[in-house]
Design an enzyme around this catalytic site. Structure first.
Site, PDB file in Angstrom:
ATOM      1  N   ALA A  61       0.649  -1.176   0.093  1.00 38.19           N
ATOM      2  CA  ALA A  61       0.159   0.026  -0.032  1.00 38.19           C
ATOM      3  C   ALA A  61       0.822   1.347   0.049  1.00 38.19           C
ATOM      4  CB  ALA A  61      -0.876  -0.044   1.305  1.00 38.19           C
ATOM      5  N   GLY A 100      -0.667  -4.992   0.709  1.00 39.67           N
ATOM      6  CA  GLY A 100      -1.828  -4.658  -0.247  1.00 39.67           C
ATOM      7  C   GLY A 100      -1.503  -5.412  -1.570  1.00 39.67           C
ATOM      8  N   GLU A 103      -2.459  -9.007  -1.244  1.00 41.38           N
ATOM      9  CA  GLU A 103      -3.775  -9.034  -1.001  1.00 41.38           C
ATOM     10  C   GLU A 103      -4.594  -8.754  -2.387  1.00 41.38           C
ATOM     11  OE1 GLU A 103      -3.877  -6.306   2.336  1.00 41.38           O
ATOM     12  OE2 GLU A 103      -5.371  -7.343   3.138  1.00 41.38           O
ATOM     13  N   GLU A 123       2.615  -6.670   7.757  1.00 41.13           N
ATOM     14  CA  GLU A 123       1.473  -5.691   8.540  1.00 41.13           C
ATOM     15  C   GLU A 123       1.956  -5.644  10.101  1.00 41.13           C
ATOM     16  OE1 GLU A 123       0.280  -7.110   6.188  1.00 41.13           O
ATOM     17  OE2 GLU A 123      -0.958  -5.743   4.871  1.00 41.13           O
TER      18      GLU A 123
END
Ligand code: NAD
Length: 702
Positions: A61, A100, A103, A123
């Protein structure tokens, strides 16, 4: 355009191109949403491929969204659209697919990857729970137990290992776009259809209480004091027990709370603080680091040897200079032995050992430093000796070469004064062991130029260390906070009759890697005494200042190496034992200094360990010794064992609230009565203004 769309031979290619690392921001999310919408309507497209241009797949991200919040369309919406696409969707991975990034790949129906791609969900290292469906899709793909391990460790794995687990379906060769297209066509040819991750069942093998406990135990060191792992377990359980949409909603809720938690805020602070240290306020335009391709090190002792290793580890050739052949031989032998330990542990190949040893050339002649771009001096801590070395180097070296000193206490400005290039003299304060510790304090003397400072910062980067710039003041940043703050107060508590092991236990429960008395014994009680003797030549301190250590040193109680220091040790064993001889010494000193025994609670021990760090830190900021409060946090996390999950002392103060910190400092000022408990004016000012150290950092010039 962050995402382009084209159809190649039946495959709709959504190609993401957002340099440098394809970090996911709103433009990528929107681009993906649009690409899927086009593919849905496009009769020529039979299958969709999501791939990235540049050196990596979606690396993760875009962390700027931590500050702005996630802009619409959000992750859940876009990844839902990807997963619900009526045509099969494939992701082709290369480089790093983290957080992300993976993901997004997990929301696709198939995943292929080049063999050297790395995937993972880091994370936890930022104290947060994935917030794009990762906790729900990962267990469906790899099983609950593997998901737990990946999420708790936070470390990336190689694509082939991902394939074994079921995270990756196919390893491809060559170009990730071409390889991805070929894989997509192969799927089409085989008649493979959609395969949404959300429709899969979670394999729960090994995810019972015992299995969970085993994973937590295996990772206990990194999880000490942490709570994020509990949320990971809760979300994986949700993936097992709830339907997919309810699981996603649960993840969303837990993820949002984790963002706001003290742990999450502290870890993110630490992450950004480490990125910020290389930024010099007021840096003149066009100032660039000098290239450093060849370095000389003077002194092959503990530090010089470690520094030479750090340089060789980064591929830099090193000229290692000693005063006598015997010392040089010993130094080189120790370096080899250290490398051999790494070989034994499987961390280094025998060939790499020889290559690194080959980069280090020993010599007795200072003249051999003549073609070095920088020299780092690491001889005994003695002003006259260091001055004579620096003045010799000044004559030998090219005029543009940088001269660095590894001094822990001496004035850089004074050292620089014996050279004809004070602008090129700098402190590079490595921490022991120098080839391991990530922190490098970069000390600027009064005349050190910006060019030399950025050169120091750039060298730190080359060595994969974190350089933090400090002014040339008593103890620089780290030792000043340790000596005037943490250790002074811990010695004061000893004099008040608190047992050393109690102080250590409370400090360790707070999260310090090791309590102050154990650190003292490990580092050598005499080492501290010697540093303080040098420092006192710069500035005096009021007694009793480290009175216990300074009395232990002449008794030969110099710590672990002597079998006794604050504690007593059995031969060949590092377990500290309480020693009545130390008690007797402390009692005698307490009488001398007229200090009464006090009942001290654990809470008081903790506050008296931490508050002085904050107070001295604030003084350092006021004096301009550091650029910003977050630099102090970086120093304490990386050099002094302060718990990362508490963000460093200054971040911790902000989280406690500076008004509360001030109130407690005033409380101890009254209770202890010592002058050094006087609140730093900066703290009082910030409290008056309703501000934090983070606010103070923002106000500094850029
Ligand atoms: N030990 C630590 O934890 C630590 C940490 C940070 C900084 N420092 C600083 O690093 C420096 C070195 O400390 P150390 O612990 O490595 O000491 P050390 O005693 O292990 O090594 C010093 C070396 O310098 C050599 N030397 C002395 N005079 C010399 C000369 N004229 N020419 C070439 N070599 C000479 C000695 O032979 C010895 O090998 C000191 O300034 C110290 O304050 C030490």
């Amino acid at each position: 355009m962050s995402v382009t769309y084209e159809v190649r031979d039946g495959v709709a290619l959504a190609l993401i191109n957002r340099p440098p690392v394809n970090a996911i921001d709103v433009s990528i999310r929107k681009g993906l949403k649009d690409a899927i919408a086009r593919a849905e309507k496009d009769d020529t497209a039979k299958i969709v491929l999501i791939a990235c241009a540049g050196r990596t797949f979606l690396s993760g991200a875009d962390l700027n969204e931590f500050n702005t919040g996630i802009l619409e369309p959000g992750y859940y919406e876009v990844l839902g659209i990807v997963e619900n696409c009526t045509k099969p969707v494939v992701a082709s991975l290369h480089g790093m697919a983290l957080g992300g990034g993976i993901e997004t790949a997990m929301a696709c129906h198939y995943r292929c990857a080049v063999a050297d791609a790395r995937v993972g969900m880091p994370e936890i290292t930022l104290g947060i729970i994935p917030g794009a469906g990762g906790t729900q899709r990962l267990p469906r793909l790899v099983g609950a137990r593997n998901a737990l391990e990946l999420l708790v460790k936070g470390a990336p794995i190689a694509a082939p290992q991902g394939k074994e687990m079921g995270l990756i379906d196919e390893i491809i060769t060559g170009d990730p776009v071409e390889g991805g297209l070929a894989y997509a066509r192969k799927l089409l040819a085989e008649g493979k259809g959609r395969r949404p991750t959300r429709d899969r069942k979670v394999d729960t093998t090994g995810f019972d209480e015992a299995g969970i406990a085993a994973v937590l135990k295996e990772n206990a060191r990194g999880l000490k004091g942490r709570t994020t792992q509990n949320d990971i377990i809760r979300t994986i359980k949700a993936a097992i027990e709830m339907d997919f949409d309810a699981g996603l909603a649960f993840e969303d809720q837990v993820s949002r709370v984790s963002m706001q938690s003290a742990e999450g805020r502290s870890l993110r602070h630490a992450f950004f603080a480490e990125r910020e240290t290389g930024h010099i306020p007021g840096l003149a335009a066009g100032v660039k680091p000098l290239p450093i391709a060849k370095v000389a090190v003077v002194g092959a002792g503990t530090m010089g040897g470690g520094i030479a290793m750090a340089l060789a580890d980064s591929g830099l050739p090193v000229t290692l200079i000693e005063a006598k052949q015997e010392y040089l031989d010993n130094g080189l032998k120790r370096i080899r032995e250290n490398y051999e330990v790494s070989v034994k542990r499987g961390r280094l190949t025998p060939e790499a050992l020889e290559k690194r040893m080959g980069l280090i050339k020993g010599t007795l002649a200072m003249e051999d430093a003549r073609d070095a771009d920088a020299v780092i001096e690491a001889v005994f801590e003695d002003m006259d000796l260091k001055k004579s070395i620096l003045s010799k180097l000044d004559k030998v070296l090219r005029p543009e070469a940088v001269i660095a000193s590894n001094t822990s206490s001496l004035s850089l400005t004074e050292l620089a004064s014996v050279t004809g290039r004070p602008d090129k003299v700098i402190g590079l304060h490595f921490f022991s062991p120098a080839n391991v510790m990530r922190l490098l304090e970069i000390v600027r003397g009064d005349k050190t130029s910006q060019e030399t400072i950025v050169t120091g910062l750039s060298l730190a980067k080359t060595l994969r260390k974190i350089g933090v710039v400090s002014g040339d003041k008593f103890g620089f940043i780290g030792n000043r906070m340790m000596l005037d703050g943490y250790f002074r107060e811990s010695e004061q508590m000893l004099l008040e009759g608190v047992a050393p092991e109690r102080i250590d236990e409370v400090a360790e429960n707070f999260g310090f890697a090791m309590g102050p008395n154990k650190v003292n014994d490990m580092a050598g009680v005499d080492v501290g005494t010697k540093v303080r003797i040098e420092l006192f030549k710069r500035e005096e301190r009021e007694a009793p200042y480290h009175a216990v250590s300074d009395a232990l040193t002449p008794m030969g109680r110099t710590g672990q190496k002597a079998g006794k220091g604050v504690y007593r040790y059995e031969p060949g064993d590092r377990t500290p034992h309480h020693d009545p001889e130390t008690d007797a010494l402390i009692e005698k000193l307490a009488m001398e200094f007229n200090i009464d025994k006090r009942e001290v609670s654990d809470k008081e021990i903790e506050e008296r360990c931490v508050l002085p760090l904050i107070n001295v830190g604030a003084q350092i900021l006021e004096e301009g010794t550091a650029y910003r409060a977050s630099d102090l946090d970086v120093v304490w996390i990386n050099g002094y064992g302060f718990p990362r999950y508490r963000g460093g002392p200054m971040c911790y103060a902000d989280i406690l609230g500076l008004d509360y910190v001030l109130e407690r400092i005033k409380h101890y000022q009254k209770e202890i009565g010592s002058s050094y408990w006087k609140p730093a004016p900066l703290i009082e000012k910030l409290v008056r203004e309703g501000k934090s150290f983070a606010d103070w950092d923002k106000q500094q010039k850029h």
